[in-house]
Design a protein around this motif. Sequence first.
Motif, PDB file in Angstrom:
ATOM      1  N   CYS A 139      19.573 -76.833  59.789  1.00 47.01           N
ATOM      2  CA  CYS A 139      18.302 -77.352  60.402  1.00 47.01           C
ATOM      3  C   CYS A 139      18.569 -78.534  60.827  1.00 47.01           C
ATOM      4  N   ARG A 140      18.260 -78.922  62.188  1.00 45.21           N
ATOM      5  CA  ARG A 140      18.515 -80.122  62.833  1.00 45.21           C
ATOM      6  C   ARG A 140      17.894 -81.365  61.713  1.00 45.21           C
ATOM      7  N   GLY A 141      18.750 -82.237  61.356  1.00 45.88           N
ATOM      8  CA  GLY A 141      18.398 -83.402  60.515  1.00 45.88           C
ATOM      9  C   GLY A 141      18.359 -83.125  59.183  1.00 45.88           C
ATOM     10  N   LEU A 142      18.374 -81.684  58.533  1.00 40.47           N
ATOM     11  CA  LEU A 142      18.446 -81.341  57.311  1.00 40.47           C
ATOM     12  C   LEU A 142      19.849 -81.011  56.712  1.00 40.47           C
ATOM     13  N   GLY A 143      20.833 -80.335  57.815  1.00 46.82           N
ATOM     14  CA  GLY A 143      22.014 -80.072  57.299  1.00 46.82           C
ATOM     15  C   GLY A 143      22.156 -78.340  57.205  1.00 46.82           C
ATOM     16  N   LYS A 144      23.005 -78.127  56.423  1.00 46.43           N
ATOM     17  CA  LYS A 144      23.094 -76.599  56.501  1.00 46.43           C
ATOM     18  C   LYS A 144      23.039 -76.121  54.850  1.00 46.43           C
ATOM     19  N   CYS A 145      22.761 -74.674  55.096  1.00 42.55           N
ATOM     20  CA  CYS A 145      22.586 -73.967  53.867  1.00 42.55           C
ATOM     21  C   CYS A 145      23.191 -72.579  54.115  1.00 42.55           C
ATOM     22  N   VAL A 146      23.811 -71.892  52.944  1.00 37.03           N
ATOM     23  CA  VAL A 146      24.451 -70.544  53.240  1.00 37.03           C
ATOM     24  C   VAL A 146      23.879 -69.839  52.030  1.00 37.03           C
ATOM     25  N   VAL A 147      23.597 -68.559  52.277  1.00 37.77           N
ATOM     26  CA  VAL A 147      22.944 -67.546  51.535  1.00 37.77           C
ATOM     27  C   VAL A 147      24.073 -66.862  51.094  1.00 37.77           C
ATOM     28  N   ARG A 148      24.539 -67.107  49.805  1.00 37.55           N
ATOM     29  CA  ARG A 148      25.844 -66.649  49.141  1.00 37.55           C
ATOM     30  C   ARG A 148      25.458 -65.300  48.577  1.00 37.55           C
ATOM     31  N   GLU A 149      24.282 -65.091  47.578  1.00 41.65           N
ATOM     32  CA  GLU A 149      23.931 -63.741  47.073  1.00 41.65           C
ATOM     33  C   GLU A 149      22.467 -63.588  47.223  1.00 41.65           C
ATOM     34  N   VAL A 150      22.318 -62.171  47.401  1.00 38.50           N
ATOM     35  CA  VAL A 150      21.065 -61.623  47.308  1.00 38.50           C
ATOM     36  C   VAL A 150      21.013 -60.545  46.133  1.00 38.50           C
ATOM     37  N   PRO A 151      21.041 -61.038  44.920  1.00 38.37           N
ATOM     38  CA  PRO A 151      21.259 -60.228  43.858  1.00 38.37           C
ATOM     39  C   PRO A 151      20.285 -59.058  43.821  1.00 38.37           C
ATOM     40  N   GLY A 152      18.988 -59.130  44.176  1.00 39.87           N
ATOM     41  CA  GLY A 152      18.263 -57.897  44.192  1.00 39.87           C
ATOM     42  C   GLY A 152      16.765 -58.460  43.881  1.00 39.87           C
ATOM     43  N   GLN A 153      15.900 -57.377  43.163  1.00 39.42           N
ATOM     44  CA  GLN A 153      14.568 -57.514  42.919  1.00 39.42           C
ATOM     45  C   GLN A 153      14.393 -58.329  41.708  1.00 39.42           C
ATOM     46  N   SER A 154      13.550 -59.317  41.539  1.00 37.96           N
ATOM     47  CA  SER A 154      12.945 -59.772  40.272  1.00 37.96           C
ATOM     48  C   SER A 154      12.109 -58.571  39.696  1.00 37.96           C
ATOM     49  N   LYS A 155      11.630 -58.890  38.457  1.00 39.21           N
ATOM     50  CA  LYS A 155      10.793 -57.818  37.631  1.00 39.21           C
ATOM     51  C   LYS A 155       9.402 -57.986  38.254  1.00 39.21           C
ATOM     52  N   LYS A 156       9.129 -59.032  39.316  1.00 41.22           N
ATOM     53  CA  LYS A 156       7.625 -59.101  40.040  1.00 41.22           C
ATOM     54  C   LYS A 156       7.820 -58.653  41.424  1.00 41.22           C
ATOM     55  N   GLY A 157       9.029 -58.132  41.773  1.00 34.23           N
ATOM     56  CA  GLY A 157       9.340 -57.630  42.986  1.00 34.23           C
ATOM     57  C   GLY A 157       9.668 -58.556  44.175  1.00 34.23           C
ATOM     58  N   ARG A 158      10.018 -59.843  43.678  1.00 33.44           N
ATOM     59  CA  ARG A 158      10.464 -60.696  44.721  1.00 33.44           C
ATOM     60  C   ARG A 158      11.765 -60.675  44.981  1.00 33.44           C
ATOM     61  N   THR A 159      12.435 -61.079  45.864  1.00 34.70           N
ATOM     62  CA  THR A 159      13.984 -61.177  46.287  1.00 34.70           C
ATOM     63  C   THR A 159      14.486 -62.376  45.790  1.00 34.70           C
ATOM     64  N   MET A 160      15.459 -61.884  44.878  1.00 35.22           N
ATOM     65  CA  MET A 160      16.224 -63.327  44.188  1.00 35.22           C
ATOM     66  C   MET A 160      17.313 -63.586  45.225  1.00 35.22           C
ATOM     67  N   LEU A 161      17.499 -65.005  45.523  1.00 31.89           N
ATOM     68  CA  LEU A 161      18.537 -65.648  46.378  1.00 31.89           C
ATOM     69  C   LEU A 161      19.228 -66.598  45.429  1.00 31.89           C
ATOM     70  N   VAL A 162      20.702 -66.584  45.775  1.00 30.27           N
ATOM     71  CA  VAL A 162      21.515 -67.703  45.461  1.00 30.27           C
ATOM     72  C   VAL A 162      22.347 -68.312  46.676  1.00 30.27           C
ATOM     73  N   LEU A 163      21.533 -69.668  46.924  1.00 22.55           N
ATOM     74  CA  LEU A 163      21.799 -70.475  48.163  1.00 22.55           C
ATOM     75  C   LEU A 163      22.878 -71.779  47.624  1.00 22.55           C
ATOM     76  N   GLU A 164      23.596 -72.032  48.824  1.00 24.83           N
ATOM     77  CA  GLU A 164      24.359 -73.184  48.718  1.00 24.83           C
ATOM     78  C   GLU A 164      23.969 -74.078  49.643  1.00 24.83           C
ATOM     79  N   ARG A 165      23.415 -75.320  49.309  1.00 22.60           N
ATOM     80  CA  ARG A 165      23.023 -76.161  50.307  1.00 22.60           C
ATOM     81  C   ARG A 165      23.943 -77.370  50.387  1.00 22.60           C
ATOM     82  N   TYR A 166      24.531 -77.685  51.563  1.00 28.63           N
ATOM     83  CA  TYR A 166      25.670 -78.566  51.833  1.00 28.63           C
ATOM     84  C   TYR A 166      24.958 -80.122  51.647  1.00 28.63           C
ATOM     85  N   VAL A 167      25.430 -81.022  50.927  1.00 28.21           N
ATOM     86  CA  VAL A 167      24.863 -82.372  50.562  1.00 28.21           C
ATOM     87  C   VAL A 167      25.966 -83.514  50.964  1.00 28.21           C
TER      88      VAL A 167
END
Length: 266
Positions: free
Chosen positions: A238-266
């Motif tokens: 994102c221009r002006g904000l940097g870079k982010c990588v989707v490292r994992e998408v482990p699956g669904q939470s108990k509430k049916g939401r998609t879980m994410l593990v992200l790496e944001r470069y700082v």
Amino acid sequence: MTKKELLDRCARDSEERILLGRVLDKLELAEHRGVPAHSPFLSPGEQASVSDLLSAWGHPRHLFWGGFPDAERQICVFLPDWQEPEDFLADPEGPLSALEANFPPNANLSHRDILGSLMGLGITREKLGDILFPQPGLCQVVALREAIPILLSQWEQAGRWKVSLTPIPLSQLSPKPAQVKIIRDTVATPRLDAVVASGFSLSRSKAAALISSGKVALNHRECLKGDRQVEQGDTLTCRGLGKCVVREVPGQSKKGRTMLVLERYV
């Protein structure tokens, strides 16, 4: 598919068409004359465009190389049948070279300062790779070998500070490990606008506005569709904000939401 048809299919504009046409010329040189050939330095977005082109061509023998693993700016190298990738990478007379510039530690020169001074010599960006700062008062510059004599003879200062230059082998390059922040979150659905909002700590509406204004890239290609599905391994910038990588998408939470593990470069 002819060369013209391939460029019509892959090039998004006239500037990209020129770039991809030059890349195809280098590919044909390697295939027809049996000699190694390479592109100029490519940005991550240009690398993505070239990768799409080569996939459409039929995956010819090639590799991307920037002087060290995970370099941001890289050349695309086309190898003849007789040359293996490891032989190319081990060749001390390959197309890439590097030099170190020493300057006073209190000069506090930035990437922009160094790049500006280099381009002020008439060196175009396509001849310059990554610029590294291993420690205060020291930077390392990767460049096409053909540009090194010009740098050694003409590059005398950056800003108002004098620099002292030393050629170095690529093996002495010292990139700093990337600093990342791990973000664990859930989203209703892994749409681009939702993942951008999560990765860059934005509201969903702000993320959508950035996407629609062309400031967000998915895997280094501009994406204007907020509902585009994001997958594990995708890179968001994102221009002006940097870079982010989707490292994992482990699956669904108990509430049916998609879980994410992200790496944001700082």
